[in-house]
Design an enzyme around this catalytic site. Structure first.
Site, PDB file in Angstrom:
ATOM      1  N   CYS A 112     112.986 174.802  49.071  1.00 21.07           N
ATOM      2  CA  CYS A 112     112.324 175.819  49.905  1.00 21.07           C
ATOM      3  C   CYS A 112     110.848 175.445  49.974  1.00 21.07           C
ATOM      4  O   CYS A 112     110.513 174.269  50.021  1.00 21.07           O
ATOM      5  CB  CYS A 112     112.538 177.221  49.342  1.00 21.07           C
ATOM      6  SG  CYS A 112     111.954 177.440  47.646  1.00 21.07           S
ATOM      7  N   ARG A 161     109.385 176.378  60.268  1.00 22.53           N
ATOM      8  CA  ARG A 161     108.759 175.583  59.212  1.00 22.53           C
ATOM      9  C   ARG A 161     109.568 174.323  58.945  1.00 22.53           C
ATOM     10  O   ARG A 161     109.014 173.234  58.739  1.00 22.53           O
ATOM     11  CB  ARG A 161     108.615 176.409  57.935  1.00 22.53           C
ATOM     12  CG  ARG A 161     107.638 177.562  58.050  1.00 22.53           C
ATOM     13  CD  ARG A 161     107.739 178.523  56.863  1.00 22.53           C
ATOM     14  NE  ARG A 161     107.432 177.868  55.603  1.00 22.53           N
ATOM     15  CZ  ARG A 161     107.634 178.435  54.416  1.00 22.53           C
ATOM     16  NH1 ARG A 161     108.144 179.659  54.332  1.00 22.53           N
ATOM     17  NH2 ARG A 161     107.326 177.791  53.310  1.00 22.53           N
TER      18      ARG A 161
END
Length: 279
Positions: free
Chosen positions: A237, A177
């Site tokens: 995050c 990611r």
């Protein structure tokens, strides 16, 4: 009260009137199950659900953002939390969202708070008791919030860091990611990262047994991406949850507590003017 407590410690302290236990779980958008069903299926005796999607800013489309001090105080007071409470957060997954509860309490001035090492999986693995069904109704309490602005960063702060340097941004998302080679769990959200950010996947904070790694191991992990105890750190995050796991890991490693970028990648990626890096 230590920031991380063992299952043995919690078992010994259970039943004391000042100790409150909360399930602070969350599930990814593409993940089966949900925290409420998980809680009803089995929770630590006496625990209640600390729902970060409710104890949140309801006037933004971003998920579980920090609420105002007044809203936070009202909602945690309704859960029975007072300024005299000792609080332990745990997670149905082990170590994912419980540090978000730990950080939120500290953000609003409450330091008598800890994360259960290994969470519910460790508790159950040891054969300790669980309850099923709904939690008992709490006795409301009064909580006075003392907001600590230095623990929180917004997109304006991150834009300045990206443009001017200074603090180190550490992203907790999985490497794919972060690199832009794997999709985000939120539909329509591109992957990638902020310019200059480092990557410490949240999966690196705990060992194979699900328990948080030793201070020495954590210190080496963070030092490898440039953490030196002098340069300030901001953790990020997907949506501000596992960034708090990195914050807990940094504190356990003996480094200064970082700030959290609450909007994290969800906010950054949705803004058309921000630069996204893929590699």
């Amino acid at each position: 009260m230590h920031n991380v407590v063992s299952t043995e410690w919690l078992a010994d302290e259970m039943g004391k009137p000042d100790l409150l236990i909360f399930d602070c779980s969350t599930y990814l958008p593409n993940e089966p199950g949900n925290k409420k069903d998980g809680f009803r299926a089995g929770h630590i005796p006496g625990a209640r659900l600390f729902d970060i999607d409710v104890i949140a800013d309801t006037e933004t489309e971003l998920p579980h953002m920090v609420p105002t001090a007044g809203r936070f105080a009202k909602l945690v007071g309704a859960l029975g939390i007072s300024n005299a409470s000792r609080i332990v957060f745990y997670d149905q997954h082990g170590l994912r969202a419980s540090p978000r509860g730990w950080w939120m309490m500290r953000l609003f001035g409450h330091d008598q708070v800890a994360v259960l090492d290994g969470g519910l999986p460790a508790w159950k693995r040891e054969g300790r008791p669980v309850e099923t069904g709904e939690a008992s109704s709490p006795t409301p309490a009064s909580f006075v919030a003392d907001f600590r602005a230095e623990k929180l960063r917004g997109i304006g702060d991150i834009k300045r860091i990206v443009a001017q340097g200074g603090p180190l941004i550490i992203d907790a998302r999985a490497k794919g990611r972060f690199d832009g080679t794997a999709p985000e769990p939120r539909a329509g959200l591109p992957s990638g990262h902020m310019p200059g950010a480092a990557n410490v996947p949240v999966s690196e904070i705990a060992g194979p047994d699900g328990l948080i790694k030793s201070p020495d191991a954590l210190r080496a992990l963070f030092a490898a991406v440039g953490v030196d105890g002098v340069r300030p750190v901001v953790t990020s995050c997907g949506s501000g949850v596992t960034a708090c796991v990195l914050a807990l890991g940094l504190v356990e490693a003996g480094f200064p507590e970082p700030a959290i970028y609450d909007g994290s990648w969800t906010e950054w990626a949705l803004r058309p003017e921000t630069e996204k890096v893929m590699r």
